[in-house]
Scaffold this motif. Sequence first.
Motif, PDB file in Angstrom:
ATOM      1  N   CYS A 204       0.819  -1.222   0.000  1.00 29.25           N
ATOM      2  CA  CYS A 204       0.000   0.000   0.000  1.00 29.25           C
ATOM      3  C   CYS A 204       0.848   1.265   0.000  1.00 29.25           C
ATOM      4  CB  CYS A 204      -0.901   0.023   1.228  1.00 29.25           C
ATOM      5  SG  CYS A 204       0.016   0.248   2.788  1.00 29.25           S
ATOM      6  N   THR A 205       2.137   1.131   0.302  1.00 26.22           N
ATOM      7  CA  THR A 205       2.968   2.287   0.658  1.00 26.22           C
ATOM      8  C   THR A 205       3.104   3.344  -0.446  1.00 26.22           C
ATOM      9  OG1 THR A 205       4.178   0.761   2.082  1.00 26.22           O
ATOM     10  CG2 THR A 205       5.120   2.943   1.782  1.00 26.22           C
ATOM     11  N   PRO A 206       3.342   2.977  -1.691  1.00 30.78           N
ATOM     12  CA  PRO A 206       3.454   4.033  -2.712  1.00 30.78           C
ATOM     13  C   PRO A 206       2.196   4.899  -2.800  1.00 30.78           C
ATOM     14  CG  PRO A 206       4.287   1.959  -3.573  1.00 30.78           C
ATOM     15  CD  PRO A 206       3.601   1.646  -2.268  1.00 30.78           C
ATOM     16  N   GLY A 207       1.045   4.263  -2.718  1.00 30.89           N
ATOM     17  CA  GLY A 207      -0.209   5.024  -2.748  1.00 30.89           C
ATOM     18  C   GLY A 207      -0.382   5.848  -1.493  1.00 30.89           C
ATOM     19  N   MET A 208      -0.027   5.273  -0.351  1.00 27.47           N
ATOM     20  CA  MET A 208      -0.124   6.003   0.924  1.00 27.47           C
ATOM     21  C   MET A 208       0.744   7.256   0.877  1.00 27.47           C
ATOM     22  SD  MET A 208      -1.902   4.658   3.484  1.00 27.47           S
ATOM     23  CE  MET A 208      -2.778   3.107   3.791  1.00 27.47           C
ATOM     24  N   LEU A 209       1.962   7.097   0.394  1.00 24.07           N
ATOM     25  CA  LEU A 209       2.902   8.223   0.386  1.00 24.07           C
ATOM     26  C   LEU A 209       2.410   9.353  -0.518  1.00 24.07           C
ATOM     27  CD1 LEU A 209       6.268   6.257   0.293  1.00 24.07           C
ATOM     28  CD2 LEU A 209       5.537   7.837   2.099  1.00 24.07           C
ATOM     29  N   VAL A 210       1.938   8.984  -1.698  1.00 24.65           N
ATOM     30  CA  VAL A 210       1.497  10.027  -2.634  1.00 24.65           C
ATOM     31  C   VAL A 210       0.233  10.707  -2.108  1.00 24.65           C
ATOM     32  CG1 VAL A 210       0.742  10.489  -4.996  1.00 24.65           C
ATOM     33  CG2 VAL A 210       2.636   8.940  -4.589  1.00 24.65           C
ATOM     34  N   ARG A 211      -0.643   9.913  -1.500  1.00 24.24           N
ATOM     35  CA  ARG A 211      -1.844  10.529  -0.908  1.00 24.24           C
ATOM     36  C   ARG A 211      -1.451  11.430   0.267  1.00 24.24           C
ATOM     37  NH1 ARG A 211      -5.434  13.808  -0.765  1.00 24.24           N
ATOM     38  NH2 ARG A 211      -6.726  13.770   1.083  1.00 24.24           N
ATOM     39  N   ALA A 212      -0.537  10.945   1.117  1.00 23.48           N
ATOM     40  CA  ALA A 212      -0.117  11.741   2.274  1.00 23.48           C
ATOM     41  C   ALA A 212       0.547  13.039   1.806  1.00 23.48           C
ATOM     42  CB  ALA A 212       0.837  10.936   3.149  1.00 23.48           C
TER      43      ALA A 212
ATOM     44  N   ILE B 187      -6.089  13.265   9.783  1.00 21.46           N
ATOM     45  CA  ILE B 187      -5.204  12.368   9.022  1.00 21.46           C
ATOM     46  C   ILE B 187      -5.963  11.088   8.680  1.00 21.46           C
ATOM     47  CG2 ILE B 187      -3.125  10.930   9.119  1.00 21.46           C
ATOM     48  CD1 ILE B 187      -1.873  13.131  10.912  1.00 21.46           C
ATOM     49  N   ARG B 188      -6.646  10.532   9.656  1.00 25.11           N
ATOM     50  CA  ARG B 188      -7.372   9.278   9.410  1.00 25.11           C
ATOM     51  C   ARG B 188      -8.435   9.473   8.333  1.00 25.11           C
ATOM     52  NH1 ARG B 188      -6.190   5.164  12.893  1.00 25.11           N
ATOM     53  NH2 ARG B 188      -4.929   5.753  14.697  1.00 25.11           N
ATOM     54  N   THR B 189      -9.124  10.604   8.388  1.00 26.25           N
ATOM     55  CA  THR B 189     -10.152  10.866   7.377  1.00 26.25           C
ATOM     56  C   THR B 189      -9.508  11.134   6.013  1.00 26.25           C
ATOM     57  OG1 THR B 189     -11.571  11.807   9.066  1.00 26.25           O
ATOM     58  CG2 THR B 189     -12.116  12.350   6.791  1.00 26.25           C
ATOM     59  N   GLY B 190      -8.455  11.937   6.032  1.00 28.88           N
ATOM     60  CA  GLY B 190      -7.804  12.311   4.769  1.00 28.88           C
ATOM     61  C   GLY B 190      -7.159  11.146   4.058  1.00 28.88           C
ATOM     62  N   MET B 191      -6.774  10.140   4.831  1.00 27.83           N
ATOM     63  CA  MET B 191      -6.105   8.969   4.252  1.00 27.83           C
ATOM     64  C   MET B 191      -7.071   7.792   4.111  1.00 27.83           C
ATOM     65  SD  MET B 191      -2.873   9.924   3.957  1.00 27.83           S
ATOM     66  CE  MET B 191      -2.070   8.344   3.717  1.00 27.83           C
ATOM     67  N   SER B 192      -8.350   8.034   4.310  1.00 29.89           N
ATOM     68  CA  SER B 192      -9.282   6.907   4.403  1.00 29.89           C
ATOM     69  C   SER B 192      -9.535   6.214   3.066  1.00 29.89           C
ATOM     70  CB  SER B 192     -10.611   7.364   5.021  1.00 29.89           C
ATOM     71  OG  SER B 192     -11.187   8.348   4.187  1.00 29.89           O
ATOM     72  N   GLY B 193      -9.108   6.815   1.987  1.00 33.21           N
ATOM     73  CA  GLY B 193      -9.259   6.157   0.686  1.00 33.21           C
ATOM     74  C   GLY B 193      -8.141   5.172   0.390  1.00 33.21           C
ATOM     75  N   ASN B 194      -7.221   5.017   1.327  1.00 31.01           N
ATOM     76  CA  ASN B 194      -6.078   4.114   1.130  1.00 31.01           C
ATOM     77  C   ASN B 194      -6.127   3.025   2.192  1.00 31.01           C
ATOM     78  OD1 ASN B 194      -5.338   6.831  -0.048  1.00 31.01           O
ATOM     79  ND2 ASN B 194      -3.668   5.582  -0.812  1.00 31.01           N
ATOM     80  N   ILE B 195      -6.184   1.810   1.734  1.00 35.85           N
ATOM     81  CA  ILE B 195      -6.343   0.675   2.655  1.00 35.85           C
ATOM     82  C   ILE B 195      -5.001  -0.026   2.865  1.00 35.85           C
ATOM     83  CG2 ILE B 195      -7.378  -1.633   2.858  1.00 35.85           C
ATOM     84  CD1 ILE B 195      -9.826  -0.472   1.397  1.00 35.85           C
TER      85      ILE B 195
ATOM     86  N   CYS C 214      -1.866  -4.530   6.615  1.00 35.86           N
ATOM     87  CA  CYS C 214      -0.849  -5.022   7.558  1.00 35.86           C
ATOM     88  C   CYS C 214      -0.738  -4.230   8.848  1.00 35.86           C
ATOM     89  CB  CYS C 214       0.526  -4.982   6.906  1.00 35.86           C
ATOM     90  SG  CYS C 214       0.660  -5.839   5.338  1.00 35.86           S
ATOM     91  N   THR C 215      -0.700  -2.912   8.750  1.00 38.50           N
ATOM     92  CA  THR C 215      -0.148  -2.139   9.860  1.00 38.50           C
ATOM     93  C   THR C 215      -1.142  -1.780  10.956  1.00 38.50           C
ATOM     94  OG1 THR C 215      -0.652  -0.041   8.782  1.00 38.50           O
ATOM     95  CG2 THR C 215       1.500  -1.021   8.311  1.00 38.50           C
ATOM     96  N   GLY C 216      -2.426  -1.829  10.660  1.00 39.21           N
ATOM     97  CA  GLY C 216      -3.394  -1.322  11.634  1.00 39.21           C
ATOM     98  C   GLY C 216      -3.449   0.198  11.662  1.00 39.21           C
ATOM     99  N   TYR C 217      -2.728   0.833  10.768  1.00 37.62           N
ATOM    100  CA  TYR C 217      -2.785   2.282  10.522  1.00 37.62           C
ATOM    101  C   TYR C 217      -2.087   3.151  11.574  1.00 37.62           C
ATOM    102  CZ  TYR C 217      -6.216   0.885   7.054  1.00 37.62           C
ATOM    103  OH  TYR C 217      -6.839   0.276   6.004  1.00 37.62           O
ATOM    104  N   GLN C 218      -1.906   2.647  12.795  1.00 32.53           N
ATOM    105  CA  GLN C 218      -1.380   3.498  13.857  1.00 32.53           C
ATOM    106  C   GLN C 218      -0.054   4.158  13.450  1.00 32.53           C
ATOM    107  OE1 GLN C 218      -3.361   3.986  16.455  1.00 32.53           O
ATOM    108  NE2 GLN C 218      -1.954   5.531  17.239  1.00 32.53           N
TER     109      GLN C 218
END
Length: 161
Positions: free
Chosen positions: A104-112, A127-135, A138-142
């Motif tokens: 998920c990381t490349p998408g997470m990074l570009v979205r972040a 942050i949780r709302t803004g990143m909610s389109g990226n699943i 593994c990490t549990g998001y914390q």
Amino acid sequence: MAKTHISFNLNGRPVDVLAEPRELLIHVLREQLAHTGPHIGCETSHCGACTVDLNGRSVKSCTVLAVQAQGGNVLTVEGLATNGTLHPLQEEFMQQHGLQCGFCTPGMLVRAYRFLQENPNPSEEEIRTGMSGNICRCTGYQNIVKAVQHAAKRLQAAGGK
Ligand code: FES
Ligand code: FES
């Protein structure tokens, strides 16, 4: 189907490809332009693994036609580092353990990246709302949230770069 020329800037460099009008941006990026950072997960706009930045907005490139990038600016994870120096988001994802398998990381990074441009000083909830389109499976998001928080502080200290 007849192919058409599509020209756009990819991570600051002009590119020109021949693609059918029905071709998706993710396929052109990965197969023609060898930018395999954006991943293909669900292909239905749900997971965010394919997220790229198109003209200053986060888009899911599995549901964007390549022709929609004509004349525009596309940023992928490959464009985040500058002259071999990782972007603070990339460093913080490493330091805060914001990834496990990394799918998920490349998408997470570009979205972040885009999210912090939109909201440079976000709360945890934002942050949780803004990143909610990226699943992430593994990490549990914390630690992803922590990484974004740390990167936000660093970017603010550096004047938002
Ligand atoms: S592959 Fe595009 S949102 Fe999942
Ligand atoms: S780190 Fe494995 S899906 Fe997010």
